[in-house]
Design a protein around this motif. Structure first.
Motif, PDB file in Angstrom:
ATOM      1  N   LEU A 113      45.957  48.051  48.766  1.00 19.54           N
ATOM      2  CA  LEU A 113      46.674  46.847  48.508  1.00 19.54           C
ATOM      3  C   LEU A 113      46.249  45.608  49.380  1.00 19.54           C
ATOM      4  CD1 LEU A 113      50.611  48.059  49.330  1.00 19.54           C
ATOM      5  CD2 LEU A 113      49.768  47.515  47.308  1.00 19.54           C
ATOM      6  N   ALA A 114      45.651  46.056  50.289  1.00 23.64           N
ATOM      7  CA  ALA A 114      44.655  44.865  51.199  1.00 23.64           C
ATOM      8  C   ALA A 114      43.631  44.419  50.314  1.00 23.64           C
ATOM      9  CB  ALA A 114      43.978  45.614  52.442  1.00 23.64           C
ATOM     10  N   HIS A 115      42.665  45.306  49.817  1.00 23.55           N
ATOM     11  CA  HIS A 115      41.656  44.936  48.874  1.00 23.55           C
ATOM     12  C   HIS A 115      42.502  43.774  47.632  1.00 23.55           C
ATOM     13  CE1 HIS A 115      37.955  46.484  49.876  1.00 23.55           C
ATOM     14  NE2 HIS A 115      38.412  47.718  49.922  1.00 23.55           N
ATOM     15  N   LEU A 116      43.419  44.016  47.140  1.00 26.03           N
ATOM     16  CA  LEU A 116      44.194  43.343  46.064  1.00 26.03           C
ATOM     17  C   LEU A 116      44.491  42.033  46.523  1.00 26.03           C
ATOM     18  CD1 LEU A 116      44.607  43.558  43.094  1.00 26.03           C
ATOM     19  CD2 LEU A 116      46.843  44.341  43.511  1.00 26.03           C
ATOM     20  N   TYR A 117      44.624  42.142  47.939  1.00 21.74           N
ATOM     21  CA  TYR A 117      45.185  40.789  48.737  1.00 21.74           C
ATOM     22  C   TYR A 117      44.069  39.847  48.980  1.00 21.74           C
ATOM     23  CZ  TYR A 117      47.410  37.650  51.891  1.00 21.74           C
ATOM     24  OH  TYR A 117      47.856  36.435  52.619  1.00 21.74           O
ATOM     25  N   ALA A 118      42.948  40.531  48.987  1.00 22.06           N
ATOM     26  CA  ALA A 118      41.728  39.670  49.563  1.00 22.06           C
ATOM     27  C   ALA A 118      41.432  38.325  48.932  1.00 22.06           C
ATOM     28  CB  ALA A 118      40.391  40.572  49.561  1.00 22.06           C
ATOM     29  N   GLU A 123      42.979  31.220  48.160  1.00 20.55           N
ATOM     30  CA  GLU A 123      44.063  30.584  47.640  1.00 20.55           C
ATOM     31  C   GLU A 123      45.324  31.394  47.101  1.00 20.55           C
ATOM     32  OE1 GLU A 123      42.585  29.575  43.610  1.00 20.55           O
ATOM     33  OE2 GLU A 123      40.850  30.956  43.963  1.00 20.55           O
ATOM     34  N   THR A 124      46.232  30.869  46.694  1.00 25.52           N
ATOM     35  CA  THR A 124      47.657  31.722  46.521  1.00 25.52           C
ATOM     36  C   THR A 124      47.548  31.601  45.353  1.00 25.52           C
ATOM     37  OG1 THR A 124      48.909  30.097  48.583  1.00 25.52           O
ATOM     38  CG2 THR A 124      50.214  31.152  46.658  1.00 25.52           C
ATOM     39  N   ILE A 125      48.069  33.068  44.843  1.00 20.94           N
ATOM     40  CA  ILE A 125      48.105  33.558  43.253  1.00 20.94           C
ATOM     41  C   ILE A 125      49.524  33.936  43.015  1.00 20.94           C
ATOM     42  CG2 ILE A 125      47.081  35.015  41.745  1.00 20.94           C
ATOM     43  CD1 ILE A 125      44.751  35.511  43.707  1.00 20.94           C
ATOM     44  N   GLU A 126      49.851  33.381  42.147  1.00 17.13           N
ATOM     45  CA  GLU A 126      51.219  33.553  41.611  1.00 17.13           C
ATOM     46  C   GLU A 126      51.405  35.088  40.950  1.00 17.13           C
ATOM     47  OE1 GLU A 126      52.855  30.434  39.096  1.00 17.13           O
ATOM     48  OE2 GLU A 126      52.771  29.106  40.734  1.00 17.13           O
ATOM     49  N   TYR A 127      52.598  35.582  41.232  1.00 19.62           N
ATOM     50  CA  TYR A 127      52.806  36.879  40.651  1.00 19.62           C
ATOM     51  C   TYR A 127      53.779  36.709  39.426  1.00 19.62           C
ATOM     52  CZ  TYR A 127      51.506  38.799  45.290  1.00 19.62           C
ATOM     53  OH  TYR A 127      50.782  39.433  46.236  1.00 19.62           O
ATOM     54  N   PRO A 128      53.668  37.579  38.503  1.00 19.46           N
ATOM     55  CA  PRO A 128      52.903  39.047  38.286  1.00 19.46           C
ATOM     56  C   PRO A 128      51.569  38.738  38.062  1.00 19.46           C
ATOM     57  CG  PRO A 128      54.384  38.728  36.352  1.00 19.46           C
ATOM     58  CD  PRO A 128      54.568  37.598  37.290  1.00 19.46           C
ATOM     59  N   PHE A 129      50.477  39.317  38.303  1.00 22.63           N
ATOM     60  CA  PHE A 129      49.320  39.665  37.671  1.00 22.63           C
ATOM     61  C   PHE A 129      48.661  41.076  37.464  1.00 22.63           C
ATOM     62  CE2 PHE A 129      48.671  39.067  42.479  1.00 22.63           C
ATOM     63  CZ  PHE A 129      47.901  40.206  42.770  1.00 22.63           C
ATOM     64  N   LEU A 130      47.662  41.042  36.843  1.00 26.41           N
ATOM     65  CA  LEU A 130      47.149  42.206  36.503  1.00 26.41           C
ATOM     66  C   LEU A 130      46.111  42.497  37.763  1.00 26.41           C
ATOM     67  CD1 LEU A 130      46.542  42.646  32.955  1.00 26.41           C
ATOM     68  CD2 LEU A 130      48.221  43.632  34.119  1.00 26.41           C
ATOM     69  N   GLY A 131      46.032  43.571  38.360  1.00 27.73           N
ATOM     70  CA  GLY A 131      44.833  43.892  39.413  1.00 27.73           C
ATOM     71  C   GLY A 131      43.813  44.912  38.945  1.00 27.73           C
ATOM     72  N   THR A 265      46.565  36.635  34.153  1.00 32.60           N
ATOM     73  CA  THR A 265      46.038  36.423  35.512  1.00 32.60           C
ATOM     74  C   THR A 265      45.568  37.504  35.954  1.00 32.60           C
ATOM     75  OG1 THR A 265      47.718  34.636  35.925  1.00 32.60           O
ATOM     76  CG2 THR A 265      46.437  35.596  37.722  1.00 32.60           C
ATOM     77  N   ILE A 266      44.455  37.627  36.134  1.00 31.38           N
ATOM     78  CA  ILE A 266      43.739  38.821  36.651  1.00 31.38           C
ATOM     79  C   ILE A 266      43.143  38.794  38.079  1.00 31.38           C
ATOM     80  CG2 ILE A 266      41.706  40.474  36.465  1.00 31.38           C
ATOM     81  CD1 ILE A 266      41.797  39.878  33.338  1.00 31.38           C
ATOM     82  N   VAL A 267      43.352  39.700  38.921  1.00 33.47           N
ATOM     83  CA  VAL A 267      42.763  39.674  40.305  1.00 33.47           C
ATOM     84  C   VAL A 267      41.941  40.757  40.577  1.00 33.47           C
ATOM     85  CG1 VAL A 267      43.580  39.532  42.859  1.00 33.47           C
ATOM     86  CG2 VAL A 267      44.786  38.265  41.259  1.00 33.47           C
ATOM     87  N   ALA A 268      40.730  40.742  41.005  1.00 32.66           N
ATOM     88  CA  ALA A 268      39.751  41.949  41.206  1.00 32.66           C
ATOM     89  C   ALA A 268      39.631  42.239  42.795  1.00 32.66           C
ATOM     90  CB  ALA A 268      38.545  41.451  40.495  1.00 32.66           C
ATOM     91  N   GLY A 269      39.347  43.271  43.248  1.00 33.23           N
ATOM     92  CA  GLY A 269      39.240  43.842  44.511  1.00 33.23           C
ATOM     93  C   GLY A 269      38.561  44.896  44.786  1.00 33.23           C
ATOM     94  N   ILE A 308      47.315  40.623  54.669  1.00 39.26           N
ATOM     95  CA  ILE A 308      48.366  40.899  54.089  1.00 39.26           C
ATOM     96  C   ILE A 308      49.580  41.640  55.201  1.00 39.26           C
ATOM     97  CG2 ILE A 308      47.505  43.650  53.977  1.00 39.26           C
ATOM     98  CD1 ILE A 308      48.954  44.034  51.202  1.00 39.26           C
ATOM     99  N   ALA A 309      49.228  42.038  56.493  1.00 35.01           N
ATOM    100  CA  ALA A 309      50.172  42.441  57.552  1.00 35.01           C
ATOM    101  C   ALA A 309      50.820  41.268  57.668  1.00 35.01           C
ATOM    102  CB  ALA A 309      49.363  43.079  58.831  1.00 35.01           C
ATOM    103  N   TRP A 310      50.501  40.008  57.877  1.00 38.58           N
ATOM    104  CA  TRP A 310      51.412  38.794  57.917  1.00 38.58           C
ATOM    105  C   TRP A 310      52.739  39.006  57.393  1.00 38.58           C
ATOM    106  CZ3 TRP A 310      52.665  34.591  55.109  1.00 38.58           C
ATOM    107  CH2 TRP A 310      52.981  33.410  55.822  1.00 38.58           C
ATOM    108  N   HIS A 311      52.544  39.282  55.982  1.00 37.70           N
ATOM    109  CA  HIS A 311      53.481  39.301  55.179  1.00 37.70           C
ATOM    110  C   HIS A 311      54.502  40.421  55.688  1.00 37.70           C
ATOM    111  CE1 HIS A 311      52.154  36.490  52.087  1.00 37.70           C
ATOM    112  NE2 HIS A 311      50.835  36.937  52.584  1.00 37.70           N
ATOM    113  N   TYR A 312      54.164  41.529  55.753  1.00 41.57           N
ATOM    114  CA  TYR A 312      55.136  42.336  56.187  1.00 41.57           C
ATOM    115  C   TYR A 312      55.849  42.025  57.604  1.00 41.57           C
ATOM    116  CZ  TYR A 312      53.110  46.096  53.177  1.00 41.57           C
ATOM    117  OH  TYR A 312      52.630  46.834  52.256  1.00 41.57           O
TER     118      TYR A 312
END
Length: 339
Positions: A113-118, A123-131, A265-269, A308-312
């Motif tokens: 999950l952290a890699h996908l958040y990197a 920049e802010t990325i809107e959901y949903p997206f393909l990871g 929208t595609i996000v790589a990590g 990503i911890a900030w969101h939790y």
């Protein structure tokens, strides 16, 4: 809110401070590559021992580079899963002790999950997206509906993408780490010198899955069978042709998911997200919105953990002191029949 993030899931000893989930104040990564190079792969016992020796120094450097004192930290996070259990235990134990001693909230983070958040550290990325999560240990195509709401569409049925790169590099003696070395060699080679076979997983629940064992075997044991007329056998050509086939295999499944879901929208990590061919191919798709992390955040790092911890923490979520490390991915929903 300033979060200290610690990452020790494999062989990188990393610590970072991130403010409000976005602003990187420091990002320290202490690599163990020289320790494992002679073995051409990560040795878990060596990795965990190095983390024990280095973790305090990494955290001190992260605080110093952020120009902060220990009292300026508002929360602590560390990778809790997946990864090498001994390595995870070092970072997780240190983070819990740090948080407990300072009376701070603590959160254990899923490494994937952290890699996908990197990329969202830039920049802010809107959901949903393909990871697209690709590394030495994992190859995952998923749908993300929130930072912690992930549904896996496809994965590898055998070797992870990064693992296949490492094994081919080790067999031919290209160097270590294998993924990086092959990528560098491939930039100087002919990607059409060899026509390696593509896996034939097409239907049913394996619609988005990939397989690398057949490709790896072809490259290692049947090289001459796939040599094209007029092409030469050289490290550069082997690397370029293998890289192209491996990445094209992955992209074919990803594009299938784009067509089926309608998500563009595609996000790589992950470490393989640094692959030059992968980045070029996806960047060339003008009908898609593609986000990559900067190269400095493709590998394991503490900034993605803190971010990503900030969101939790904003949701009021924290973990107890009894949280244990786990070697497995456990937070994802697996296989949606109707993506």
């Amino acid at each position: 809110m300033r979060i200290l993030g610690i990452e020790t899931s494999c062989d990188e000893c990393a610590a970072a401070v991130v403010e409000d989930g976005r602003h990187i104040l420091s990002n320290v990564v202490m690599t163990q590559i020289p320790l494992h190079e002679r073995y051409q792969g990560v040795v878990p016992e060596i990795a965990s021992r190095a983390h024990i020796e280095w973790i305090l120094g990494a955290v001190r450097r992260a605080l110093a580079e952020a120009q902060l004192d220990i009292d300026d930290i508002d929360g602590v996070a560390a990778t809790a899963k997946p990864g090498l259990i001994g390595s995870l235990a070092v970072g997780l134990s240190f983070a819990k002790a740090f948080a407990w001693a300072r009376g701070l909230p603590f959160k254990g983070i899923n490494h994937m999950l952290a890699h996908l958040y990197a990329p969202q550290l830039e920049e802010t990325i809107e959901y949903p997206f393909l990871g697209l999560l690709v590394s030495g240990g994992h190859t995952i195509i998923c749908r993300a509906d929130d930072f912690d709401s992930i549904a896996v569409l496809g994965t590898t049925i055998d070797d992870a993408a990064g693992e296949a790169f490492d094994k081919v590099a080790k067999y031919y003696g290209f160097g270590y780490p294998g993924g990086l070395v092959i990528d560098q060699l491939a930039e100087r080679g002919d990607e059409n010198a060899f026509k390696f076979p593509l896996p034939s997983l097409h239907k049913g629940e394996h619609r988005y899955d990939v397989s690398y064992s057949g490709l790896k075997t072809a490259v290692i044991h049947h090289l001459h069978s796939y040599l094209q007329p007029g092409a030469s056998i050289s490290p550069e050509n082997i690397a370029a042709s293998f890289r192209k086939t491996a990445i094209d295999t992955l992209l074919s499944r990803l594009y299938r998911a784009v067509r089926d879901t309608g998500i563009r929208t595609i996000v790589a990590g992950g470490g393989v997200a640094a692959n030059a061919y992968l980045r070029r191919e996806l960047a060339g798709k003008k009908d898609l919105r593609v986000f990559f992390p900067p190269l400095s955040l493709c590998g394991d790092n503490g900034a993605m953990v803190a971010g990503i911890a900030w969101h939790y923490f904003c949701r009021g979520e924290a973990d107890g002191w009894d949280l244990a490390p786990s070697s497995r991915v456990m937070d994802f929903k697996w296989r949606q029949n109707h993506p």
